[in-house]
Design an enzyme around this catalytic site. Structure first.
Site, mmCIF file in Angstrom:
data_model
loop_
_atom_site.group_PDB
_atom_site.id
_atom_site.type_symbol
_atom_site.label_atom_id
_atom_site.label_comp_id
_atom_site.label_asym_id
_atom_site.label_seq_id
_atom_site.Cartn_x
_atom_site.Cartn_y
_atom_site.Cartn_z
ATOM 1 N N ASP A 11 0.904 -1.351 0.070
ATOM 2 C CA ASP A 11 -0.119 0.076 -0.095
ATOM 3 C C ASP A 11 0.915 1.355 0.004
ATOM 4 O O ASP A 11 1.737 1.465 0.780
ATOM 5 C CB ASP A 11 -0.937 0.108 1.181
ATOM 6 C CG ASP A 11 -1.669 1.235 1.359
ATOM 7 O OD1 ASP A 11 -1.685 2.141 0.590
ATOM 8 O OD2 ASP A 11 -2.476 1.141 2.534
ATOM 9 N N ILE A 12 0.723 2.064 -0.884
ATOM 10 C CA ILE A 12 1.708 3.333 -1.179
ATOM 11 C C ILE A 12 1.610 4.157 0.006
ATOM 12 O O ILE A 12 2.368 4.988 0.364
ATOM 13 C CB ILE A 12 1.384 4.138 -2.625
ATOM 14 C CG1 ILE A 12 2.687 4.786 -3.030
ATOM 15 C CG2 ILE A 12 0.289 4.695 -2.587
ATOM 16 C CD1 ILE A 12 2.610 5.114 -4.161
ATOM 17 N N ASN A 25 -7.223 12.182 -10.898
ATOM 18 C CA ASN A 25 -7.774 12.476 -12.047
ATOM 19 C C ASN A 25 -7.770 14.118 -12.244
ATOM 20 O O ASN A 25 -7.319 14.818 -11.337
ATOM 21 C CB ASN A 25 -9.266 12.151 -11.968
ATOM 22 C CG ASN A 25 -10.045 12.552 -10.968
ATOM 23 O OD1 ASN A 25 -9.910 13.778 -10.401
ATOM 24 N ND2 ASN A 25 -10.764 11.773 -10.050
ATOM 25 N N VAL A 34 -6.122 4.253 -5.507
ATOM 26 C CA VAL A 34 -5.084 4.622 -4.994
ATOM 27 C C VAL A 34 -5.048 6.097 -4.498
ATOM 28 O O VAL A 34 -4.921 6.540 -3.458
ATOM 29 C CB VAL A 34 -3.789 4.631 -5.751
ATOM 30 C CG1 VAL A 34 -3.588 5.472 -6.982
ATOM 31 C CG2 VAL A 34 -2.663 4.696 -4.903
ATOM 32 N N ASP A 35 -6.083 6.937 -5.323
ATOM 33 C CA ASP A 35 -6.408 8.310 -5.032
ATOM 34 C C ASP A 35 -7.274 8.271 -3.604
ATOM 35 O O ASP A 35 -7.087 9.038 -2.843
ATOM 36 C CB ASP A 35 -7.292 8.863 -6.167
ATOM 37 C CG ASP A 35 -7.538 10.440 -6.303
ATOM 38 O OD1 ASP A 35 -6.684 10.886 -5.268
ATOM 39 O OD2 ASP A 35 -7.941 10.942 -7.090
ATOM 40 N N SER A 118 -2.704 4.750 -14.114
ATOM 41 C CA SER A 118 -3.711 4.495 -15.366
ATOM 42 C C SER A 118 -3.896 2.891 -15.346
ATOM 43 O O SER A 118 -4.906 2.592 -16.283
ATOM 44 C CB SER A 118 -3.122 5.045 -16.592
ATOM 45 O OG SER A 118 -3.124 6.432 -16.742
ATOM 46 N N THR A 119 -3.368 1.999 -14.460
ATOM 47 C CA THR A 119 -3.522 0.654 -14.688
ATOM 48 C C THR A 119 -4.753 0.128 -14.150
ATOM 49 O O THR A 119 -5.055 -1.104 -14.108
ATOM 50 C CB THR A 119 -2.473 -0.260 -14.246
ATOM 51 O OG1 THR A 119 -2.085 -0.180 -12.959
ATOM 52 C CG2 THR A 119 -1.303 0.299 -15.099
ATOM 53 N N GLY A 120 -5.622 1.056 -13.347
ATOM 54 C CA GLY A 120 -6.701 0.597 -12.552
ATOM 55 C C GLY A 120 -7.966 1.018 -13.324
ATOM 56 O O GLY A 120 -8.072 0.374 -14.573
ATOM 57 N N TYR A 122 -8.503 3.313 -15.231
ATOM 58 C CA TYR A 122 -8.292 3.702 -16.360
ATOM 59 C C TYR A 122 -7.503 2.771 -17.514
ATOM 60 O O TYR A 122 -7.296 3.058 -18.788
ATOM 61 C CB TYR A 122 -7.220 4.950 -16.425
ATOM 62 C CG TYR A 122 -7.606 6.254 -15.938
ATOM 63 C CD1 TYR A 122 -8.949 6.334 -15.534
ATOM 64 C CD2 TYR A 122 -6.962 7.375 -15.634
ATOM 65 C CE1 TYR A 122 -9.555 7.755 -14.928
ATOM 66 C CE2 TYR A 122 -7.444 8.632 -15.126
ATOM 67 C CZ TYR A 122 -8.769 8.701 -14.771
ATOM 68 O OH TYR A 122 -9.193 10.016 -14.275
#
Ligand code: ADP
Length: 181
Positions: A11-12, A25, A34-35, A118-120, A122
């Site tokens: 988890d970042i 976004n 993650v946002d 972008s890999t989730g 998006y």
């Protein structure tokens, strides 16, 4: 260079680094993935600061403080939505990494952690995203010694595999016994 780019799974928001990057976004007002995790962990002051920034175009990044996070800074990078690859998605993703690293450098950041932008939601193909991330980070680090360490934070083992493959292809994957020490 091998020691300056490292893949971790986790988890970042828990990363003990000077800056973490958010896959934001264009509104910068928070979202899912993650946002959402970053905004929850940072507390409401983060959204207050983001509100003042007036959004951010795709392929660009903006910086805020980290508030309740362990990191001092959050760099909000806006990745492209994947539309099949015909709308400049690869260049926009590369631009996100470059702009995030430029902002980090300007703020004296020595350690930074990236999620797989972008890999989730998006839907950017994960293997391509990993290759772009590794290429852009390597290129930047070669020219900028102040950033000592970049962590590529995979949220699952599948993404870890893509990062490791991309590092291996660039001759940057550390040997297993190196990583364990
Ligand atoms: P985007 O809208 O840019 O695709 P997402 O947040 O949907 O952003 O996904 C980006 C990546 O972040 C995905 O690979 C997802 O698995 C990963 N992710 C989600 N939550 C976390 C977290 N807490 N720490 C690190 N990575 C995360």
């Amino acid at each position: 260079m091998k020691d300056r780019i490292e893949v971790v799974v986790g988890d970042i928001t828990q990363m003990q680094v000077d800056a973490i990057v958010n896959a934001a976004n264009t509104s910068l007002l928070g979202g899912g993935g993650v946002d959402g995790a970053i905004h929850r962990a940072a507390g409401p002051e983060l959204k207050e600061e983001c509100r003042k920034l007036g959004g951010c175009p795709t392929g660009e990044a903006k910086i805020t403080r980290g508030y309740r996070l362990p990191c001092r800074w959050v760099i909000h990078a806006v990745g492209p939505v994947w539309h099949g690859g015909t709308q400049g998605e690869e260049e926009l993703l590369a631009s996100c990494y470059r702009r995030a690293l430029e902002l980090a450098e300007e703020h004296g950041v020595r350690s930074i952690a990236f999620p797989a932008i972008s890999t989730g939601a998006y839907r950017f193909p994960k293997d391509r995203a990993a290759r772009i991330a590794v290429r852009e980070i390597r290129c930047f680090l070669e020219a900028h010694p102040t950033i000592e360490k970049v962590f590529l934070v995979a949220f699952d083992e599948e993404m870890r595999g893509f990062y490791e493959k991309a590092l291996e292809d660039e001759g940057l994957l550390r040997a297993k016994n190196d990583r364990d020490t």
